[in-house]
Design an enzyme around this catalytic site. Structure first.
Site, PDB file in Angstrom:
ATOM      1  N   ASP A  35      42.984  66.808  48.879  1.00 48.33           N
ATOM      2  CA  ASP A  35      43.953  66.558  49.953  1.00 48.33           C
ATOM      3  C   ASP A  35      43.404  65.606  51.020  1.00 48.33           C
ATOM      4  O   ASP A  35      43.857  65.607  52.155  1.00 48.33           O
ATOM      5  CB  ASP A  35      44.403  67.882  50.595  1.00 48.33           C
ATOM      6  CG  ASP A  35      43.227  68.676  51.122  1.00 48.33           C
ATOM      7  OD1 ASP A  35      42.070  68.238  50.910  1.00 48.33           O
ATOM      8  OD2 ASP A  35      43.448  69.724  51.743  1.00 48.33           O
ATOM      9  N   HIS A 238      29.478  41.095  41.548  1.00 51.64           N
ATOM     10  CA  HIS A 238      30.140  42.069  42.426  1.00 51.64           C
ATOM     11  C   HIS A 238      29.281  43.318  42.607  1.00 51.64           C
ATOM     12  O   HIS A 238      29.764  44.441  42.518  1.00 51.64           O
ATOM     13  CB  HIS A 238      31.525  42.425  41.882  1.00 51.64           C
ATOM     14  CG  HIS A 238      32.529  41.338  42.092  1.00 51.64           C
ATOM     15  ND1 HIS A 238      33.762  41.316  41.505  1.00 51.64           N
ATOM     16  CD2 HIS A 238      32.469  40.210  42.845  1.00 51.64           C
ATOM     17  CE1 HIS A 238      34.426  40.220  41.873  1.00 51.64           C
ATOM     18  NE2 HIS A 238      33.647  39.529  42.675  1.00 51.64           N
ATOM     19  N   ASP A 255      27.016  39.333  51.013  1.00 50.13           N
ATOM     20  CA  ASP A 255      28.398  38.838  51.038  1.00 50.13           C
ATOM     21  C   ASP A 255      29.172  39.890  51.818  1.00 50.13           C
ATOM     22  O   ASP A 255      29.439  40.986  51.308  1.00 50.13           O
ATOM     23  CB  ASP A 255      28.921  38.675  49.605  1.00 50.13           C
ATOM     24  CG  ASP A 255      30.303  38.016  49.552  1.00 50.13           C
ATOM     25  OD1 ASP A 255      30.984  37.981  50.594  1.00 50.13           O
ATOM     26  OD2 ASP A 255      30.689  37.560  48.462  1.00 50.13           O
ATOM     27  N   ASP A 266      34.994  35.993  55.215  1.00 40.11           N
ATOM     28  CA  ASP A 266      34.331  36.164  53.911  1.00 40.11           C
ATOM     29  C   ASP A 266      33.117  35.246  53.859  1.00 40.11           C
ATOM     30  O   ASP A 266      33.241  34.056  53.552  1.00 40.11           O
ATOM     31  CB  ASP A 266      35.346  35.819  52.803  1.00 40.11           C
ATOM     32  CG  ASP A 266      34.768  36.034  51.411  1.00 40.11           C
ATOM     33  OD1 ASP A 266      33.677  36.604  51.290  1.00 40.11           O
ATOM     34  OD2 ASP A 266      35.436  35.618  50.444  1.00 40.11           O
ATOM     35  N   HIS A 345      31.466  31.187  38.471  1.00 38.93           N
ATOM     36  CA  HIS A 345      32.702  31.478  39.217  1.00 38.93           C
ATOM     37  C   HIS A 345      33.304  30.218  39.842  1.00 38.93           C
ATOM     38  O   HIS A 345      32.773  29.118  39.716  1.00 38.93           O
ATOM     39  CB  HIS A 345      32.459  32.559  40.281  1.00 38.93           C
ATOM     40  CG  HIS A 345      31.382  32.225  41.277  1.00 38.93           C
ATOM     41  ND1 HIS A 345      31.521  31.239  42.219  1.00 38.93           N
ATOM     42  CD2 HIS A 345      30.147  32.757  41.473  1.00 38.93           C
ATOM     43  CE1 HIS A 345      30.428  31.193  42.955  1.00 38.93           C
ATOM     44  NE2 HIS A 345      29.567  32.097  42.511  1.00 38.93           N
ATOM     45  N   HIS A 349      38.523  30.304  47.309  1.00 39.03           N
ATOM     46  CA  HIS A 349      39.863  30.902  47.229  1.00 39.03           C
ATOM     47  C   HIS A 349      40.504  30.859  48.610  1.00 39.03           C
ATOM     48  O   HIS A 349      39.818  30.703  49.620  1.00 39.03           O
ATOM     49  CB  HIS A 349      39.760  32.351  46.725  1.00 39.03           C
ATOM     50  CG  HIS A 349      38.743  33.168  47.481  1.00 39.03           C
ATOM     51  ND1 HIS A 349      39.016  33.778  48.687  1.00 39.03           N
ATOM     52  CD2 HIS A 349      37.431  33.439  47.233  1.00 39.03           C
ATOM     53  CE1 HIS A 349      37.927  34.406  49.114  1.00 39.03           C
ATOM     54  NE2 HIS A 349      36.950  34.207  48.266  1.00 39.03           N
ATOM     55  N   HIS A 356      41.169  37.618  49.317  1.00 38.99           N
ATOM     56  CA  HIS A 356      41.650  36.688  48.293  1.00 38.99           C
ATOM     57  C   HIS A 356      43.141  36.546  48.565  1.00 38.99           C
ATOM     58  O   HIS A 356      43.959  37.253  47.976  1.00 38.99           O
ATOM     59  CB  HIS A 356      41.400  37.229  46.883  1.00 38.99           C
ATOM     60  CG  HIS A 356      39.944  37.382  46.560  1.00 38.99           C
ATOM     61  ND1 HIS A 356      39.469  38.136  45.526  1.00 38.99           N
ATOM     62  CD2 HIS A 356      38.832  36.858  47.161  1.00 38.99           C
ATOM     63  CE1 HIS A 356      38.143  38.068  45.487  1.00 38.99           C
ATOM     64  NE2 HIS A 356      37.735  37.302  46.469  1.00 38.99           N
ATOM     65  N   GLU A 380      32.165  28.440  48.260  1.00 37.95           N
ATOM     66  CA  GLU A 380      31.086  29.361  47.948  1.00 37.95           C
ATOM     67  C   GLU A 380      30.371  29.073  46.635  1.00 37.95           C
ATOM     68  O   GLU A 380      30.409  29.885  45.710  1.00 37.95           O
ATOM     69  CB  GLU A 380      31.623  30.791  47.957  1.00 37.95           C
ATOM     70  CG  GLU A 380      32.899  31.005  47.144  1.00 37.95           C
ATOM     71  CD  GLU A 380      33.400  32.453  47.220  1.00 37.95           C
ATOM     72  OE1 GLU A 380      32.620  33.348  46.899  1.00 37.95           O
ATOM     73  OE2 GLU A 380      34.566  32.656  47.611  1.00 37.95           O
ATOM     74  N   TYR A 384      22.868  31.540  39.733  1.00 36.61           N
ATOM     75  CA  TYR A 384      22.374  32.882  39.389  1.00 36.61           C
ATOM     76  C   TYR A 384      21.465  32.785  38.170  1.00 36.61           C
ATOM     77  O   TYR A 384      21.920  32.424  37.080  1.00 36.61           O
ATOM     78  CB  TYR A 384      23.569  33.803  39.111  1.00 36.61           C
ATOM     79  CG  TYR A 384      24.613  33.714  40.225  1.00 36.61           C
ATOM     80  CD1 TYR A 384      24.499  34.502  41.366  1.00 36.61           C
ATOM     81  CD2 TYR A 384      25.657  32.792  40.155  1.00 36.61           C
ATOM     82  CE1 TYR A 384      25.418  34.384  42.398  1.00 36.61           C
ATOM     83  CE2 TYR A 384      26.579  32.666  41.189  1.00 36.61           C
ATOM     84  CZ  TYR A 384      26.458  33.461  42.303  1.00 36.61           C
ATOM     85  OH  TYR A 384      27.357  33.329  43.323  1.00 36.61           O
ATOM     86  N   ARG A 402      24.037  32.423  46.725  1.00 34.42           N
ATOM     87  CA  ARG A 402      25.401  31.950  47.016  1.00 34.42           C
ATOM     88  C   ARG A 402      25.461  31.658  48.514  1.00 34.42           C
ATOM     89  O   ARG A 402      24.840  32.379  49.308  1.00 34.42           O
ATOM     90  CB  ARG A 402      26.445  33.012  46.629  1.00 34.42           C
ATOM     91  CG  ARG A 402      27.876  32.584  46.934  1.00 34.42           C
ATOM     92  CD  ARG A 402      28.964  33.426  46.245  1.00 34.42           C
ATOM     93  NE  ARG A 402      29.002  34.817  46.659  1.00 34.42           N
ATOM     94  CZ  ARG A 402      28.598  35.830  45.923  1.00 34.42           C
ATOM     95  NH1 ARG A 402      28.091  35.617  44.723  1.00 34.42           N
ATOM     96  NH2 ARG A 402      28.663  37.074  46.372  1.00 34.42           N
ATOM     97  N   GLU A 404      28.438  30.816  51.386  1.00 32.83           N
ATOM     98  CA  GLU A 404      29.905  30.838  51.508  1.00 32.83           C
ATOM     99  C   GLU A 404      30.341  30.658  52.960  1.00 32.83           C
ATOM    100  O   GLU A 404      29.881  31.364  53.857  1.00 32.83           O
ATOM    101  CB  GLU A 404      30.431  32.188  50.987  1.00 32.83           C
ATOM    102  CG  GLU A 404      31.934  32.349  51.122  1.00 32.83           C
ATOM    103  CD  GLU A 404      32.465  33.599  50.425  1.00 32.83           C
ATOM    104  OE1 GLU A 404      31.684  34.561  50.225  1.00 32.83           O
ATOM    105  OE2 GLU A 404      33.662  33.615  50.092  1.00 32.83           O
TER     106      GLU A 404
HETATM  107  N1  GLY Z   1      33.665  38.456  48.969  1.00 36.00           N
HETATM  108  C1  GLY Z   1      34.457  38.171  47.853  1.00 36.00           C
HETATM  109  C2  GLY Z   1      34.423  36.753  47.501  1.00 36.00           C
HETATM  110  O1  GLY Z   1      33.555  36.034  47.942  1.00 36.00           O
HETATM  111  O2  GLY Z   1      35.288  36.262  46.829  1.00 36.00           O
HETATM  112 MN    MN Z   2      34.888  34.551  48.747  1.00 33.46          MN
HETATM  113 MN    MN Z   3      32.425  36.522  49.665  1.00 31.96          MN
END
Ligand code: GLY
Ligand code: MN
Ligand code: MN
Length: 434
Positions: A35, A238, A255, A266, A345, A349, A356, A380, A384, A402, A404
């Site tokens: 609950d 992720h 991130d 982000d 990747h 975005h 996103h 970004e 890797y 990365r 970003e």
């Molecule tokens: N933090 C998610 C991305 O970079 O898309």
């Molecule tokens: Mn991102």
């Molecule tokens: Mn990100």
């Protein structure tokens, strides 16, 4: 709260609609276990059109010839329920607060909407949502179709999310200011993490440092699960386990971005736990940074995300070849997708109410939508290199990087909304030193 902004958005949506009724349901509380519930977060399209924060609500737009009206349905005041779950705005206060044609109790939703649906041809709704309220409305349409006394009833269902998400592509000043606020907080949080990272510290300790700053600075929540990935964990895109302990020579990829008044930030930074990049770490870092800066420079009205993607793949592959991580001709490596092993990747975005942001990338003919002032995109690039990759020189194994940032397209070109978050090797090492 700026009611005019929401009213303008509703008016624009009504202009885009043909005769019919549009229904948007607020988000519902989701059960976590037994609950207890997950923290409530309003449905993004609903919020975009009215700025109302409560669950169990619905927005209805009605268009009939030159006549247009907007109805909001809210939870009624209820002393007992409010004792347990908190204050409700209620019908009367909602009438005061919003510039709407009608406000009703959510309990009247079925009856009021049924009347509005009569003699309308179209129902606009979130076609793909499983929210039961949409099921109720479709059921009402079915009754009307079978009701011999009603002459016309909606038999055309149109996805309203596509219309709203197209509107959301271009951010207005109100939205850009909120993303800017989110980024100011996120900047402090990343700098706090850079200062507190040390060998022997857990990844989740840095997560706590970051989220502490978010909340202390007034951001109610994260925009997504915080990633704190030490060493080889950065090679899991992720990674959210955040439970390892940092080693002496680890890099840490963070991130993390807060959500401020429903708007996301982000940001990714990758820095040395010790405060100083090793030589191989620095070589890869500066290569990725150089590509990131060049991609950001490309952004201007008319350019497409696809062009950024292609150039990021070209320049990162060139960089990998120069470092001896990939061997062969750059064109052939890209042709055979070898570079995808290290850059798997996309370049970025849309960013907005959702991290996103679900705005379209292509138009109705399948053509890429070119950048225009007011669009916000993340940039970004990342590289890797898994610790068990025996094909690369040993010194690079286990490095995941990365970088970003969040970029606004402007008339003249671009504005980096996350400018000022330490990014060059020198800036990062200076922040790490405290
Ligand atoms: N933090 C998610 C991305 O970079 O898309
Ligand atoms: Mn991102
Ligand atoms: Mn990100």
């Amino acid at each position: 709260m700026n009611e005019t902004v929401y009213k303008q958005r509703r008016d624009r949506l009504l202009e885009m609609m043909n005769d019919g009724v549009a229904v948007l349901s607020a988000a519902r509380l989701q059960t976590r276990s037994n609950d207890t519930e997950h923290p409530f977060r309003q449905e993004s399209n609903f919020y975009y059109l009215c700025g109302f924060e409560e669950d169990n609500s619905a927005l209805v737009l009605v268009k009939s010839g030159d006549i247009a009206k907007v109805l909001l349905f809210v939870q009624p005041k209820d002393e007992t329920m409010e004792l347990w779950t908190g204050k409700r705005t209620g019908v009367d206060a909602a009438k005061e607060r919003f510039d709407l044609d009608e406000v009703h109790s959510i309990e009247a939703f079925e009856n009021v909407v049924r009347e509005e649906l009569k003699n309308k041809k179209r129902l606009y709704l979130d076609l793909f949502s499983e929210d039961p309220r949409y099921g109720v409305v479709k059921q009402q349409c079915r009754h009307l179709v079978h009701d011999r006394s009603s002459t016309v009833s909606p038999r055309t269902f149109i996805d309203i999310t596509e219309m709203i998400q197209t509107m959301r592509l271009i951010k207005d000043g109100h939205e850009i200011a909120l993303i800017g606020e989110a980024l100011a907080i996120t900047k402090e949080a990343h700098h706090a993490a850079m200062r507190s990272a040390h060998p022997g510290v857990h990844e989740f300790t840095l997560q706590a440092d970051i989220e502490y700053v978010f909340r202390h600075r007034g951001a109610h929540s994260n925009a997504y699960m915080t990633i704190v990935a030490g060493g080889n964990n950065a090679n899991t895109l992720h990674y959210i386990n955040n439970s390892d302990v940092f080693g002496e020579e680890d890099l840490v990829l963070i991130d993390a971005g807060c959500e401020y008044k429903m708007y996301a930030s982000d940001i990714t930074r990758t820095f040395p736990v010790s405060g100083t990049y090793t030589r191989p770490q620095r070589e890869v870092y500066e290569m990725v940074l150089d590509v990131q800066l060049r991609i950001i420079e490309m952004i201007r009205p008319g350019v497409t995300k696809k062009e950024l993607q292609q150039m990021s793949e070209l320049w990162l592959t060139e960089g990998l070849v120069k470092l001896g991580i990939l061997k062969g001709e750059v064109d052939a490596l890209i042709e055979t997708k070898k570079h995808k092993q290290y850059y798997p990747h996309g370049i970025g975005h849309w960013l907005g109410i959702d991290v996103h942001d679900p705005c379209p990338y292509v138009d109705g003919n399948g053509n890429e939508i070119p950048f225009a002032p007011g669009m916000v995109m993340t940039i970004e690039p990342g590289i890797y290199i898994r610790a068990d990759d025996m094909e690369v020189p040993e010194r690079y194994r286990g490095i995941g990087i990365r970088i970003e940032d969040n970029i606004l397209v402007t008339q003249e070109g671009r504005e980096n909304l996350s400018e000022g978050i330490a990014k060059s090797v020198e800036e990062i090492e200076a922040v790490c030193r405290g």
